[in-house]
Design a protein around this motif. Structure first.
Motif, PDB file in Angstrom:
ATOM      1  N   TYR A 169       0.848  -1.191   0.000  1.00  0.00           N
ATOM      2  CA  TYR A 169       0.000   0.000   0.000  1.00  0.00           C
ATOM      3  C   TYR A 169       0.889   1.249   0.000  1.00  0.00           C
ATOM      4  CZ  TYR A 169      -3.445   3.414   1.572  1.00  0.00           C
ATOM      5  OH  TYR A 169      -4.258   4.512   1.677  1.00  0.00           O
ATOM      6  N   PRO A 170       0.620   2.219  -0.868  1.00  0.00           N
ATOM      7  CA  PRO A 170       1.496   3.401  -1.004  1.00  0.00           C
ATOM      8  C   PRO A 170       1.360   4.380   0.165  1.00  0.00           C
ATOM      9  CG  PRO A 170       0.204   3.009  -3.003  1.00  0.00           C
ATOM     10  CD  PRO A 170      -0.417   2.197  -1.912  1.00  0.00           C
ATOM     11  N   ASP A 171       2.014   4.084   1.269  1.00  0.00           N
ATOM     12  CA  ASP A 171       2.006   4.982   2.417  1.00  0.00           C
ATOM     13  C   ASP A 171       3.240   5.863   2.385  1.00  0.00           C
ATOM     14  OD1 ASP A 171       4.020   3.242   3.033  1.00  0.00           O
ATOM     15  OD2 ASP A 171       3.126   2.488   4.884  1.00  0.00           O
ATOM     16  N   ASP A 172       3.591   6.467   3.517  1.00  0.00           N
ATOM     17  CA  ASP A 172       4.732   7.387   3.518  1.00  0.00           C
ATOM     18  C   ASP A 172       6.075   6.667   3.455  1.00  0.00           C
ATOM     19  OD1 ASP A 172       4.726   6.332   6.067  1.00  0.00           O
ATOM     20  OD2 ASP A 172       4.380   8.236   7.090  1.00  0.00           O
ATOM     21  N   GLY A 173       6.064   5.330   3.444  1.00  0.00           N
ATOM     22  CA  GLY A 173       7.303   4.589   3.243  1.00  0.00           C
ATOM     23  C   GLY A 173       7.530   4.178   1.804  1.00  0.00           C
ATOM     24  N   ARG A 221      10.729   2.171  -0.228  1.00  0.00           N
ATOM     25  CA  ARG A 221      10.498   0.859  -0.843  1.00  0.00           C
ATOM     26  C   ARG A 221      10.904   0.876  -2.314  1.00  0.00           C
ATOM     27  NH1 ARG A 221       5.778   0.967   2.402  1.00  0.00           N
ATOM     28  NH2 ARG A 221       4.551   1.758   0.643  1.00  0.00           N
ATOM     29  N   LEU A 222      10.558   1.946  -3.011  1.00  0.00           N
ATOM     30  CA  LEU A 222      10.902   2.015  -4.432  1.00  0.00           C
ATOM     31  C   LEU A 222      12.411   2.114  -4.631  1.00  0.00           C
ATOM     32  CD1 LEU A 222       8.056   4.364  -5.720  1.00  0.00           C
ATOM     33  CD2 LEU A 222       8.168   1.863  -5.763  1.00  0.00           C
ATOM     34  N   ASP A 223      13.103   2.787  -3.714  1.00  0.00           N
ATOM     35  CA  ASP A 223      14.570   2.810  -3.773  1.00  0.00           C
ATOM     36  C   ASP A 223      15.127   1.393  -3.639  1.00  0.00           C
ATOM     37  OD1 ASP A 223      14.637   5.552  -4.059  1.00  0.00           O
ATOM     38  OD2 ASP A 223      15.044   5.952  -1.942  1.00  0.00           O
ATOM     39  N   LEU A 224      14.538   0.616  -2.725  1.00  0.00           N
ATOM     40  CA  LEU A 224      15.004  -0.756  -2.513  1.00  0.00           C
ATOM     41  C   LEU A 224      14.720  -1.620  -3.744  1.00  0.00           C
ATOM     42  CD1 LEU A 224      16.290  -2.889  -0.794  1.00  0.00           C
ATOM     43  CD2 LEU A 224      14.122  -3.161   0.443  1.00  0.00           C
ATOM     44  N   VAL A 225      13.585  -1.380  -4.400  1.00  0.00           N
ATOM     45  CA  VAL A 225      13.293  -2.111  -5.637  1.00  0.00           C
ATOM     46  C   VAL A 225      14.404  -1.876  -6.654  1.00  0.00           C
ATOM     47  CG1 VAL A 225      11.747  -2.224  -7.646  1.00  0.00           C
ATOM     48  CG2 VAL A 225      10.792  -2.144  -5.335  1.00  0.00           C
ATOM     49  N   GLY A 226      14.854  -0.634  -6.767  1.00  0.00           N
ATOM     50  CA  GLY A 226      15.939  -0.327  -7.685  1.00  0.00           C
ATOM     51  C   GLY A 226      17.215  -1.084  -7.336  1.00  0.00           C
ATOM     52  N   GLN A 227      17.518  -1.172  -6.050  1.00  0.00           N
ATOM     53  CA  GLN A 227      18.719  -1.889  -5.623  1.00  0.00           C
ATOM     54  C   GLN A 227      18.604  -3.386  -5.924  1.00  0.00           C
ATOM     55  OE1 GLN A 227      19.560  -0.920  -1.473  1.00  0.00           O
ATOM     56  NE2 GLN A 227      18.840   1.181  -1.806  1.00  0.00           N
ATOM     57  N   LEU A 228      17.423  -3.945  -5.692  1.00  0.00           N
ATOM     58  CA  LEU A 228      17.220  -5.365  -5.961  1.00  0.00           C
ATOM     59  C   LEU A 228      17.320  -5.659  -7.449  1.00  0.00           C
ATOM     60  CD1 LEU A 228      14.155  -5.878  -3.585  1.00  0.00           C
ATOM     61  CD2 LEU A 228      16.426  -6.862  -3.244  1.00  0.00           C
ATOM     62  N   ARG A 230     -10.402  -5.058   6.404  1.00  0.00           N
ATOM     63  CA  ARG A 230     -10.650  -3.663   6.735  1.00  0.00           C
ATOM     64  C   ARG A 230      -9.408  -3.024   7.321  1.00  0.00           C
ATOM     65  NH1 ARG A 230     -16.470  -4.656   9.706  1.00  0.00           N
ATOM     66  NH2 ARG A 230     -17.627  -5.245   7.829  1.00  0.00           N
ATOM     67  N   ARG A 231      -9.193  -1.772   7.015  1.00  0.00           N
ATOM     68  CA  ARG A 231      -8.061  -1.024   7.561  1.00  0.00           C
ATOM     69  C   ARG A 231      -8.524  -0.249   8.776  1.00  0.00           C
ATOM     70  NH1 ARG A 231      -4.335  -1.161   3.574  1.00  0.00           N
ATOM     71  NH2 ARG A 231      -5.080  -1.316   1.439  1.00  0.00           N
ATOM     72  N   THR A 232      -7.602  -0.031   9.706  1.00  0.00           N
ATOM     73  CA  THR A 232      -7.950   0.813  10.838  1.00  0.00           C
ATOM     74  C   THR A 232      -7.926   2.280  10.424  1.00  0.00           C
ATOM     75  OG1 THR A 232      -5.611   0.815  11.523  1.00  0.00           O
ATOM     76  CG2 THR A 232      -7.070  -0.829  12.524  1.00  0.00           C
ATOM     77  N   THR A 233      -7.067   2.607   9.446  1.00  0.00           N
ATOM     78  CA  THR A 233      -7.049   3.952   8.868  1.00  0.00           C
ATOM     79  C   THR A 233      -6.817   3.798   7.386  1.00  0.00           C
ATOM     80  OG1 THR A 233      -4.668   4.352   9.000  1.00  0.00           O
ATOM     81  CG2 THR A 233      -5.946   4.826  10.980  1.00  0.00           C
ATOM     82  N   ASP A 234      -7.090   4.843   6.651  1.00  0.00           N
ATOM     83  CA  ASP A 234      -6.892   4.798   5.206  1.00  0.00           C
ATOM     84  C   ASP A 234      -5.425   4.696   4.835  1.00  0.00           C
ATOM     85  OD1 ASP A 234      -9.622   7.067   4.401  1.00  0.00           O
ATOM     86  OD2 ASP A 234      -9.562   4.890   4.686  1.00  0.00           O
ATOM     87  N   ARG A 235      -4.533   5.002   5.772  1.00  0.00           N
ATOM     88  CA  ARG A 235      -3.109   5.038   5.459  1.00  0.00           C
ATOM     89  C   ARG A 235      -2.378   3.818   5.979  1.00  0.00           C
ATOM     90  NH1 ARG A 235      -0.973  10.017   4.186  1.00  0.00           N
ATOM     91  NH2 ARG A 235       0.953   9.531   5.279  1.00  0.00           N
ATOM     92  N   GLU A 236      -3.093   2.859   6.537  1.00  0.00           N
ATOM     93  CA  GLU A 236      -2.431   1.666   7.052  1.00  0.00           C
ATOM     94  C   GLU A 236      -1.842   0.861   5.906  1.00  0.00           C
ATOM     95  OE1 GLU A 236      -3.555  -2.465   9.394  1.00  0.00           O
ATOM     96  OE2 GLU A 236      -5.026  -0.871   9.154  1.00  0.00           O
ATOM     97  N   PRO A 237      -0.552   0.484   5.976  1.00  0.00           N
ATOM     98  CA  PRO A 237       0.043  -0.262   4.866  1.00  0.00           C
ATOM     99  C   PRO A 237      -0.561  -1.644   4.751  1.00  0.00           C
ATOM    100  CG  PRO A 237       1.546  -0.158   6.729  1.00  0.00           C
ATOM    101  CD  PRO A 237       0.393   0.755   7.058  1.00  0.00           C
TER     102      PRO A 237
END
Length: 225
Positions: free
Chosen positions: A26-30, A34-41, A211-218
């Motif tokens: 889920y596209p949260d503030d992390g 995560r996308l940087d790590l995808v590049g490294q992998l 169900r998520r507890t918040t809309d931003r939960e990963p």
């Protein structure tokens, strides 16, 4: 020589599974990390395997967090047709699904880790993370056992022209080759939907999607312990 090729193939599969798990989070503030790590992998994958994953990462990086989150929810959470919950494809809202999910939990515990407590155990990104970072043999076995479900998700995303379709294609490429029967099953399931509860059985209580507890939960697990 054969052993060396097998080791390289396993390493490529683990890199692919980890990258796919990160891209299906889920596209949260992390998200940026995560996308940087995808590049490294992907730097350690053959170019033909890395290219589609990097393209998805670049597309996600170019989206605002709000837009990316809305697209993710629209794709995976609001419609069961592309749910990432593997046992939902095979067992739907039936009593059998509880036992099917238990098999994932038992596989995680047998590998010596505690299943993540913020996501159901059959969530595809969780399974991919387990296969990549904990036990590639047990993880590969789970993915192979549910390869028809993985194919079904990939078909549903491809039908919709989803930006996430190449991620599922990359995962499919790590699985045993699909038979015509596998592909036919996946297509029928995408078209008709998963099994429904049989008459007279108590309905399974887990909602789909969870169900998520918040809309931003990963949506992806924070990791195995």
């Amino acid at each position: 020589m054969m052993r060396g090729r097998a080791a390289r193939r396993t390493a490529e599969h683990r890199l692919t599974w980890q990258a796919a798990s990160l891209l299906l989070a889920y596209p949260d503030d992390g998200q940026a990390a995560r996308l940087d790590l995808v590049g490294q992998l992907c730097a350690h994958l053959p170019a033909d395997r890395a290219r589609p994953l990097l393209a998805v990462a670049a597309e996600l990086r170019g989206m605002s967090e709000v837009v990316a989150a809305r697209d993710y929810v629209d794709t995976f959470d609001l419609r069961r047709r592309a749910t990432l919950l593997l046992t939902y494809w095979t067992d739907g809202d039936t009593r059998n699904r509880g036992m099917a999910m238990l098999a994932f939990t038992e596989a995680y515990r047998a590998a010596g880790v505690t299943p993540p407590d913020n996501e159901v155990p059959d969530h595809l990104p969780v399974v991919l993370e387990f296969a990549a970072t904990v036990d590639p043999v047990a993880g590969a076995a789970l993915l192979a056992a549910y390869r028809r479900a993985v194919h079904a998700i990939g078909l549903a995303l491809a039908d919709e022209g989803s930006r996430y379709a190449p991620v599922l294609a990359a995962v499919v490429a790590t699985l045993p080759p699909a038979t015509d029967e596998d592909l036919g099953w996946a297509r029928r399931l995408v078209d008709a939907g998963p099994p429904a509860e049989a008459v007279g059985l108590a309905p399974f209580t887990l909602t789909v999607p969870p169900r998520r507890t918040t809309d931003r939960e990963p949506a992806v697990a924070k990791g195995f312990r």
